[in-house]
Scaffold this motif. Structure first.
Motif, mmCIF file in Angstrom:
data_model
loop_
_atom_site.group_PDB
_atom_site.id
_atom_site.type_symbol
_atom_site.label_atom_id
_atom_site.label_comp_id
_atom_site.label_asym_id
_atom_site.label_seq_id
_atom_site.Cartn_x
_atom_site.Cartn_y
_atom_site.Cartn_z
ATOM 1 N N ASP A 132 0.862 -1.180 0.000
ATOM 2 C CA ASP A 132 0.000 0.000 0.000
ATOM 3 C C ASP A 132 0.902 1.234 0.000
ATOM 4 N N GLU A 133 0.346 2.378 -0.271
ATOM 5 C CA GLU A 133 1.132 3.599 -0.466
ATOM 6 C C GLU A 133 1.952 3.971 0.760
ATOM 7 N N ASN A 134 1.416 3.800 1.953
ATOM 8 C CA ASN A 134 2.165 4.151 3.171
ATOM 9 C C ASN A 134 3.394 3.271 3.346
ATOM 10 N N VAL A 135 3.248 1.976 3.090
ATOM 11 C CA VAL A 135 4.381 1.054 3.213
ATOM 12 C C VAL A 135 5.411 1.354 2.131
ATOM 13 N N ARG A 136 4.947 1.635 0.917
ATOM 14 C CA ARG A 136 5.872 1.972 -0.170
ATOM 15 C C ARG A 136 6.686 3.215 0.170
ATOM 16 N N ALA A 137 6.028 4.233 0.690
ATOM 17 C CA ALA A 137 6.715 5.473 1.058
ATOM 18 C C ALA A 137 7.713 5.230 2.183
ATOM 19 N N THR A 138 7.352 4.398 3.136
ATOM 20 C CA THR A 138 8.270 4.070 4.237
ATOM 21 C C THR A 138 9.493 3.334 3.712
ATOM 22 N N ALA A 139 9.288 2.403 2.787
ATOM 23 C CA ALA A 139 10.411 1.666 2.203
ATOM 24 C C ALA A 139 11.375 2.617 1.507
ATOM 25 N N GLU A 140 10.853 3.537 0.721
ATOM 26 C CA GLU A 140 11.729 4.495 0.043
ATOM 27 C C GLU A 140 12.454 5.382 1.040
ATOM 28 N N LYS A 141 11.752 5.842 2.062
ATOM 29 C CA LYS A 141 12.363 6.700 3.086
ATOM 30 C C LYS A 141 13.494 5.975 3.815
ATOM 31 N N LYS A 142 13.315 4.674 4.063
ATOM 32 C CA LYS A 142 14.313 3.865 4.780
ATOM 33 C C LYS A 142 15.388 3.309 3.845
ATOM 34 N N GLY A 143 15.243 3.527 2.547
ATOM 35 C CA GLY A 143 16.231 3.044 1.589
ATOM 36 C C GLY A 143 16.127 1.567 1.282
ATOM 37 N N VAL A 144 14.924 0.994 1.405
ATOM 38 C CA VAL A 144 14.713 -0.434 1.169
ATOM 39 C C VAL A 144 14.179 -0.648 -0.249
ATOM 40 N N ASN A 145 14.874 -1.485 -1.008
ATOM 41 C CA ASN A 145 14.447 -1.842 -2.356
ATOM 42 C C ASN A 145 13.363 -2.903 -2.273
ATOM 43 N N VAL A 146 12.238 -2.673 -2.958
ATOM 44 C CA VAL A 146 11.137 -3.646 -2.958
ATOM 45 C C VAL A 146 10.663 -3.839 -4.397
ATOM 46 N N PHE A 147 10.521 -5.105 -4.770
ATOM 47 C CA PHE A 147 10.032 -5.478 -6.091
ATOM 48 C C PHE A 147 8.880 -6.458 -5.923
ATOM 49 N N THR A 148 8.101 -6.633 -6.961
ATOM 50 C CA THR A 148 7.047 -7.639 -6.946
ATOM 51 C C THR A 148 7.136 -8.479 -8.210
ATOM 52 N N SER A 149 6.558 -9.689 -8.106
ATOM 53 C CA SER A 149 6.533 -10.618 -9.235
ATOM 54 C C SER A 149 5.307 -11.501 -9.109
ATOM 55 N N GLU A 150 4.782 -11.925 -10.230
ATOM 56 C CA GLU A 150 3.688 -12.888 -10.248
ATOM 57 C C GLU A 150 4.185 -14.303 -9.977
ATOM 58 N N LYS A 151 5.490 -14.512 -10.069
ATOM 59 C CA LYS A 151 6.059 -15.843 -9.867
ATOM 60 C C LYS A 151 5.965 -16.263 -8.400
ATOM 61 N N THR A 152 6.018 -17.570 -8.155
ATOM 62 C CA THR A 152 6.026 -18.092 -6.793
ATOM 63 C C THR A 152 7.421 -17.908 -6.184
ATOM 64 N N ALA A 153 7.501 -18.081 -4.886
ATOM 65 C CA ALA A 153 8.798 -17.991 -4.207
ATOM 66 C C ALA A 153 9.769 -19.033 -4.760
ATOM 67 N N TYR A 154 9.282 -20.223 -5.009
ATOM 68 C CA TYR A 154 10.112 -21.283 -5.572
ATOM 69 C C TYR A 154 10.663 -20.885 -6.942
ATOM 70 N N GLU A 155 9.786 -20.396 -7.805
ATOM 71 C CA GLU A 155 10.223 -19.996 -9.146
ATOM 72 C C GLU A 155 11.267 -18.887 -9.072
ATOM 73 N N LEU A 156 11.039 -17.916 -8.195
ATOM 74 C CA LEU A 156 11.999 -16.816 -8.043
ATOM 75 C C LEU A 156 13.348 -17.309 -7.544
ATOM 76 N N ALA A 157 13.321 -18.184 -6.545
ATOM 77 C CA ALA A 157 14.572 -18.712 -5.993
ATOM 78 C C ALA A 157 15.345 -19.507 -7.044
ATOM 79 N N ALA A 158 14.635 -20.293 -7.833
ATOM 80 C CA ALA A 158 15.295 -21.071 -8.884
ATOM 81 C C ALA A 158 15.954 -20.151 -9.914
ATOM 82 N N LEU A 159 15.261 -19.096 -10.296
ATOM 83 C CA LEU A 159 15.838 -18.140 -11.252
ATOM 84 C C LEU A 159 17.034 -17.400 -10.654
ATOM 85 N N LEU A 160 16.920 -17.024 -9.392
ATOM 86 C CA LEU A 160 18.041 -16.344 -8.730
ATOM 87 C C LEU A 160 19.258 -17.247 -8.631
ATOM 88 N N ALA A 161 19.042 -18.519 -8.362
ATOM 89 C CA ALA A 161 20.158 -19.466 -8.300
ATOM 90 C C ALA A 161 20.877 -19.559 -9.638
#
Length: 109
Positions: A76-105
């Protein structure tokens, strides 16, 4: 490899960019915030489906390189703004955690 280069290779959608030049190393997958706090390593990519403001706090404490929200989860917008203020990179994906981990590996080798 930077988190933004990684995000481009995995076709991730950026939600908050705090440090586009942050390098990553390794992956941690988890949704129990206290568990992540004690076990994620600095510079990890953290994959989760949790999207509340406490995720930003845990990412900061654990010093992860970025958060990837799996399965289409967004912020939500408040969490997004907090992440930017704190310098935290956040991304989203339609893929599952398993699929993402396999691609990252594959790209981390």
């Amino acid at each position: 490899m930077t988190v933004c280069e990684m995000a481009e290779r995995l076709a991730l959608t950026p939600l908050a960019i705090g440090d586009e030049n942050r390098e990553f190393s390794g992956v941690y997958i988890g949704d129990l915030l206290s568990w992540v706090m004690g076990r994620a390593s600095s510079d990890n990519v953290w994959i989760t489906i949790m999207s509340n403001v406490n995720v930003v706090a845990v990412a900061t404490l654990a010093d992860v390189a970025c958060i990837i929200l799996a399965e289409g989860v967004t912020l939500d917008e408040n969490v997004r703004a907090t992440a930017e203020k704190k310098g935290v990179n956040v991304f989203t994906s339609e893929k599952t955690a398993y699929e993402l981990a396999a691609l990252l590996a594959q790209i981390e080798q």
